[in-house]
Each structure stands twice: as structure tokens, then as C-alpha cells.
Design a protein around this motif. Structure first.
Motif, mmCIF file in Angstrom:
data_model
loop_
_atom_site.group_PDB
_atom_site.id
_atom_site.type_symbol
_atom_site.label_atom_id
_atom_site.label_comp_id
_atom_site.label_asym_id
_atom_site.label_seq_id
_atom_site.Cartn_x
_atom_site.Cartn_y
_atom_site.Cartn_z
ATOM 1 N N ALA A 22 -4.537 7.080 -4.753
ATOM 2 C CA ALA A 22 -4.102 7.336 -5.917
ATOM 3 C C ALA A 22 -3.855 6.113 -6.848
ATOM 4 C CB ALA A 22 -2.780 8.252 -6.173
ATOM 5 N N SER A 23 -3.456 5.215 -6.262
ATOM 6 C CA SER A 23 -2.896 3.911 -6.818
ATOM 7 C C SER A 23 -3.529 2.585 -5.829
ATOM 8 C CB SER A 23 -1.439 3.920 -6.863
ATOM 9 O OG SER A 23 -1.169 2.427 -7.558
ATOM 10 N N GLY A 24 -4.533 1.848 -6.501
ATOM 11 C CA GLY A 24 -5.114 0.758 -5.814
ATOM 12 C C GLY A 24 -3.868 -0.330 -5.474
ATOM 13 N N ASP A 25 -2.774 -0.433 -6.195
ATOM 14 C CA ASP A 25 -2.024 -1.198 -5.881
ATOM 15 C C ASP A 25 -0.556 -0.897 -4.880
ATOM 16 O OD1 ASP A 25 -0.437 0.168 -7.709
ATOM 17 O OD2 ASP A 25 0.040 -1.518 -8.798
ATOM 18 N N TYR A 26 -0.686 0.501 -4.476
ATOM 19 C CA TYR A 26 0.114 0.986 -3.692
ATOM 20 C C TYR A 26 0.316 0.314 -2.148
ATOM 21 C CZ TYR A 26 2.720 4.199 -0.682
ATOM 22 O OH TYR A 26 3.738 4.727 0.326
ATOM 23 N N ALA A 27 1.281 0.020 -1.618
ATOM 24 C CA ALA A 27 1.182 -0.685 -0.232
ATOM 25 C C ALA A 27 2.351 0.030 0.503
ATOM 26 C CB ALA A 27 1.605 -2.213 -0.277
ATOM 27 N N CYS A 28 2.160 0.583 1.399
ATOM 28 C CA CYS A 28 3.111 1.381 2.317
ATOM 29 C C CYS A 28 3.824 0.249 3.398
ATOM 30 C CB CYS A 28 2.418 2.450 2.981
ATOM 31 S SG CYS A 28 1.307 1.866 4.068
ATOM 32 N N GLY A 29 3.113 -0.785 3.722
ATOM 33 C CA GLY A 29 3.739 -1.536 4.712
ATOM 34 C C GLY A 29 3.318 -1.428 6.044
ATOM 35 N N CYS A 30 2.260 -0.564 6.298
ATOM 36 C CA CYS A 30 1.888 -0.158 7.458
ATOM 37 C C CYS A 30 1.014 -1.321 7.967
ATOM 38 C CB CYS A 30 1.163 1.005 7.443
ATOM 39 S SG CYS A 30 1.985 2.413 7.334
ATOM 40 N N PRO A 31 1.416 -1.857 9.138
ATOM 41 C CA PRO A 31 0.612 -3.184 9.783
ATOM 42 C C PRO A 31 -0.589 -2.632 10.306
ATOM 43 C CG PRO A 31 2.403 -2.573 10.970
ATOM 44 C CD PRO A 31 2.654 -1.926 9.867
ATOM 45 N N ALA A 32 -1.705 -2.984 10.304
ATOM 46 C CA ALA A 32 -2.898 -2.868 11.157
ATOM 47 C C ALA A 32 -2.808 -3.485 12.457
ATOM 48 C CB ALA A 32 -4.042 -3.193 10.261
ATOM 49 N N GLU A 34 -2.717 -3.784 16.637
ATOM 50 C CA GLU A 34 -3.663 -3.523 17.408
ATOM 51 C C GLU A 34 -4.002 -1.961 17.864
ATOM 52 O OE1 GLU A 34 -4.416 -4.645 22.338
ATOM 53 O OE2 GLU A 34 -3.127 -6.088 21.037
ATOM 54 N N GLU A 35 -2.964 -1.246 18.009
ATOM 55 C CA GLU A 35 -3.190 0.156 18.316
ATOM 56 C C GLU A 35 -3.889 0.740 17.219
ATOM 57 O OE1 GLU A 35 -0.754 4.259 19.146
ATOM 58 O OE2 GLU A 35 0.450 2.374 18.962
ATOM 59 N N ASN A 36 -3.501 0.433 15.919
ATOM 60 C CA ASN A 36 -4.305 1.237 14.739
ATOM 61 C C ASN A 36 -5.678 0.714 14.704
ATOM 62 O OD1 ASN A 36 -1.940 2.490 13.791
ATOM 63 N ND2 ASN A 36 -1.374 0.790 12.573
ATOM 64 N N THR A 37 -5.885 -0.670 15.000
ATOM 65 C CA THR A 37 -7.266 -1.089 14.935
ATOM 66 C C THR A 37 -8.243 -0.344 15.974
ATOM 67 O OG1 THR A 37 -6.329 -3.236 14.003
ATOM 68 C CG2 THR A 37 -8.741 -3.347 15.072
ATOM 69 N N ARG A 38 -7.540 -0.088 17.280
ATOM 70 C CA ARG A 38 -8.285 0.633 18.135
ATOM 71 C C ARG A 38 -8.409 2.060 17.657
ATOM 72 N NH1 ARG A 38 -11.981 1.523 21.335
ATOM 73 N NH2 ARG A 38 -11.646 2.413 23.099
ATOM 74 N N ILE A 39 -7.739 2.695 17.059
ATOM 75 C CA ILE A 39 -7.809 3.938 16.443
ATOM 76 C C ILE A 39 -9.028 4.197 15.568
ATOM 77 C CG2 ILE A 39 -6.829 5.986 15.167
ATOM 78 C CD1 ILE A 39 -3.946 5.125 16.658
#
Length: 58
Positions: A22-32, A34-39
């Protein structure tokens, strides 16, 4: 985690994705991390249905 807990985490992530879209500049702070990258790799490969364990061990 119990199935219910996985669903709660997934629900939170889906809401974050909606906010990102919804907002191109929104940042939740979730780091990508190793686990997220694998998922992400598993989902993009189309092999998500082959994951039968709650483990990301290769």
C-alpha cells in the motif's frame, strides 16, 4: 510452535505485506535473515508442499 501459533505469525506477516504494498516507503523493520531467505527460496521454488517438517535444515 503449535499450528495456531504458525497461523498467528503468518497473519502478522500478511498484514505487513499489505502495508508494504500500500505504501512504497513503508518499512516494518523485518530483517531478511538466513531463515527468511530460506523460506523465500522454498516458496519461490514451488516446493513448499514438500516441506513436511517444521525445520529449515537443508
Amino acid at each position: 510452535m503449535k499450528a495456531e501459533d504458525h497461523r498467528k505469525v503468518a497473519q502478522w506477516h500478511l498484514k505487513q505485506a499489505e502495508l508494504h504494498e500500500a505504501s512504497g516507503d513503508y518499512a516494518c523493520g523485518c530483517p531478511a535473515n538466513e531463515e527468511n531467505t530460506r523460506i523465500i527460496e522454498i516458496v519461490e521454488s514451488g516446493k513448499i508442499d514438500e516441506e513436511n517438517e517444521c525445520s529449515l535444515a537443508s
